[in-house]
Design a protein around this motif. Structure first.
Motif, PDB file in Angstrom:
ATOM      1  N   SER A 132     -20.237  28.220  -1.599  1.00  0.00           N
ATOM      2  CA  SER A 132     -18.946  27.626  -1.400  1.00  0.00           C
ATOM      3  C   SER A 132     -19.675  25.771  -1.380  1.00  0.00           C
ATOM      4  O   SER A 132     -20.452  25.345  -1.042  1.00  0.00           O
ATOM      5  N   LEU A 133     -18.379  24.960  -1.472  1.00  0.00           N
ATOM      6  CA  LEU A 133     -18.619  23.757  -1.279  1.00  0.00           C
ATOM      7  C   LEU A 133     -18.948  23.305  -0.083  1.00  0.00           C
ATOM      8  O   LEU A 133     -18.682  24.002   0.938  1.00  0.00           O
ATOM      9  N   GLY A 134     -19.821  22.333   0.109  1.00  0.00           N
ATOM     10  CA  GLY A 134     -19.983  21.783   1.393  1.00  0.00           C
ATOM     11  C   GLY A 134     -19.036  21.105   2.086  1.00  0.00           C
ATOM     12  O   GLY A 134     -17.928  20.793   1.566  1.00  0.00           O
ATOM     13  N   PRO A 135     -19.165  20.857   3.400  1.00  0.00           N
ATOM     14  CA  PRO A 135     -18.062  19.878   4.361  1.00  0.00           C
ATOM     15  C   PRO A 135     -17.831  18.700   3.563  1.00  0.00           C
ATOM     16  O   PRO A 135     -18.868  18.000   2.519  1.00  0.00           O
ATOM     17  N   PRO A 136     -17.033  17.780   3.897  1.00  0.00           N
ATOM     18  CA  PRO A 136     -16.709  16.357   3.497  1.00  0.00           C
ATOM     19  C   PRO A 136     -18.056  15.640   3.895  1.00  0.00           C
ATOM     20  O   PRO A 136     -18.803  15.984   4.647  1.00  0.00           O
ATOM     21  N   ILE A 137     -18.118  14.589   2.904  1.00  0.00           N
ATOM     22  CA  ILE A 137     -19.653  13.877   2.984  1.00  0.00           C
ATOM     23  C   ILE A 137     -20.021  13.469   4.242  1.00  0.00           C
ATOM     24  O   ILE A 137     -21.196  13.444   4.749  1.00  0.00           O
ATOM     25  N   GLU A 138     -18.843  12.879   4.993  1.00  0.00           N
ATOM     26  CA  GLU A 138     -19.152  12.313   6.233  1.00  0.00           C
ATOM     27  C   GLU A 138     -19.706  13.402   7.369  1.00  0.00           C
ATOM     28  O   GLU A 138     -20.625  13.129   8.263  1.00  0.00           O
ATOM     29  N   VAL A 139     -19.142  14.674   7.175  1.00  0.00           N
ATOM     30  CA  VAL A 139     -19.596  15.860   7.933  1.00  0.00           C
ATOM     31  C   VAL A 139     -20.971  16.142   7.629  1.00  0.00           C
ATOM     32  O   VAL A 139     -21.934  16.283   8.367  1.00  0.00           O
ATOM     33  N   GLN A 140     -21.267  16.124   6.384  1.00  0.00           N
ATOM     34  CA  GLN A 140     -22.637  16.665   5.833  1.00  0.00           C
ATOM     35  C   GLN A 140     -23.719  15.667   6.196  1.00  0.00           C
ATOM     36  O   GLN A 140     -24.830  15.894   6.744  1.00  0.00           O
ATOM     37  N   GLN A 141     -23.330  14.612   6.313  1.00  0.00           N
ATOM     38  CA  GLN A 141     -24.141  13.262   6.688  1.00  0.00           C
ATOM     39  C   GLN A 141     -24.467  13.373   8.120  1.00  0.00           C
ATOM     40  O   GLN A 141     -25.741  13.275   8.696  1.00  0.00           O
TER      41      GLN A 141
END
Length: 222
Positions: A132-141
């Motif tokens: 699946s696609l990962g979480p939004p970039i700010e969440v991944q960071q």
């Protein structure tokens, strides 16, 4: 068949005739993503009378066995919900990573030969996975302090998402919120409780990147 909720929509099998009467190899890790994909596949097969055989396969890591040990219980549950759908017991390859990180490619070096053998011996026709696609970039960071960012360009697993063919990776354009919402919508929270997204030896450590991604998605749904 299309499924949609607040967090997106997917097409489980875009061309149903491509799958009809075939044996579909499904990567099942014991995690939330592959488990709900198996459920949605079984639901679609029953509704459309597609006569598809689901053949789960997985990699059993002796060093961290918790996620794989749950697969049998998960399959039994889905079989009980869809008794007319042919869901086989999993074919597994057993190995020991001795704690080597997934980013080093150790697991894939064991699992990839398994699926190639299944195809070579004509035991399966198509291969599907729940990437699946990962979480939004700010969440991944925000989670990256526990694990390298995984699903953004240049990071681990992005290439896997990019390579996945849409019709064989239905979750490619959605993140874990969509997946957790499916459990709620279909009232199968008990199935979610059988899954484990953690790759630590003890499972459900609540600290690793994977556990935190799951917690983030769960809190957005429930």
């Amino acid at each position: 068949m299309q499924y949609k909720n607040t967090f997106g929509k997917i097409q489980v099998m875009k061309d149903e005739e491509l799958f009809r009467g075939k044996t579909l190899a499904l990567s099942m890790s014991g995690g939330a993503d592959s488990t709900v994909l198996c459920y949605l596949l079984a639901k679609t097969i029953k509704k459309r009378d597609l006569q598809i055989t689901i053949q789960p396969y997985n990699g059993y890591d002796i060093w961290a066995p918790i996620d794989s040990t749950g697969v049998i219980k998960i399959i039994k549950y889905i079989q009980s919900k869809f008794p007319t759908v042919d869901i086989q017991w999993p074919i597994s390859t057993v190995f020991n990573t001795n704690g080597a990180s997934a980013s080093e490619g150790d697991k894939n070096s064991y699992i990839s030969p398994l699926i190639e053998k299944l195809k070579t011996h004509n035991l399966v026709d198509l291969v599907m996975n729940g990437v699946s696609l990962g979480p939004p970039i700010e969440v991944q960071q925000s989670l990256s302090r526990h694990h390298p960012i995984t699903r953004l360009p240049g990071y681990h697993l992005w290439d896997e998402v990019e390579r996945a063919h849409d019709h064989l990776a239905p979750f490619k354009q959605v993140d874990k919120r969509f997946i957790i919402q499916c459990y709620k919508d279909f009232k199968i929270e008990e199935l979610l409780e059988m899954t484990n997204s953690c790759t630590a030896p003890q499972g459900n450590c609540k600290e690793c990147w994977w556990c935190q991604e799951r917690t983030w998605a769960y809190n957005k749904v429930f």
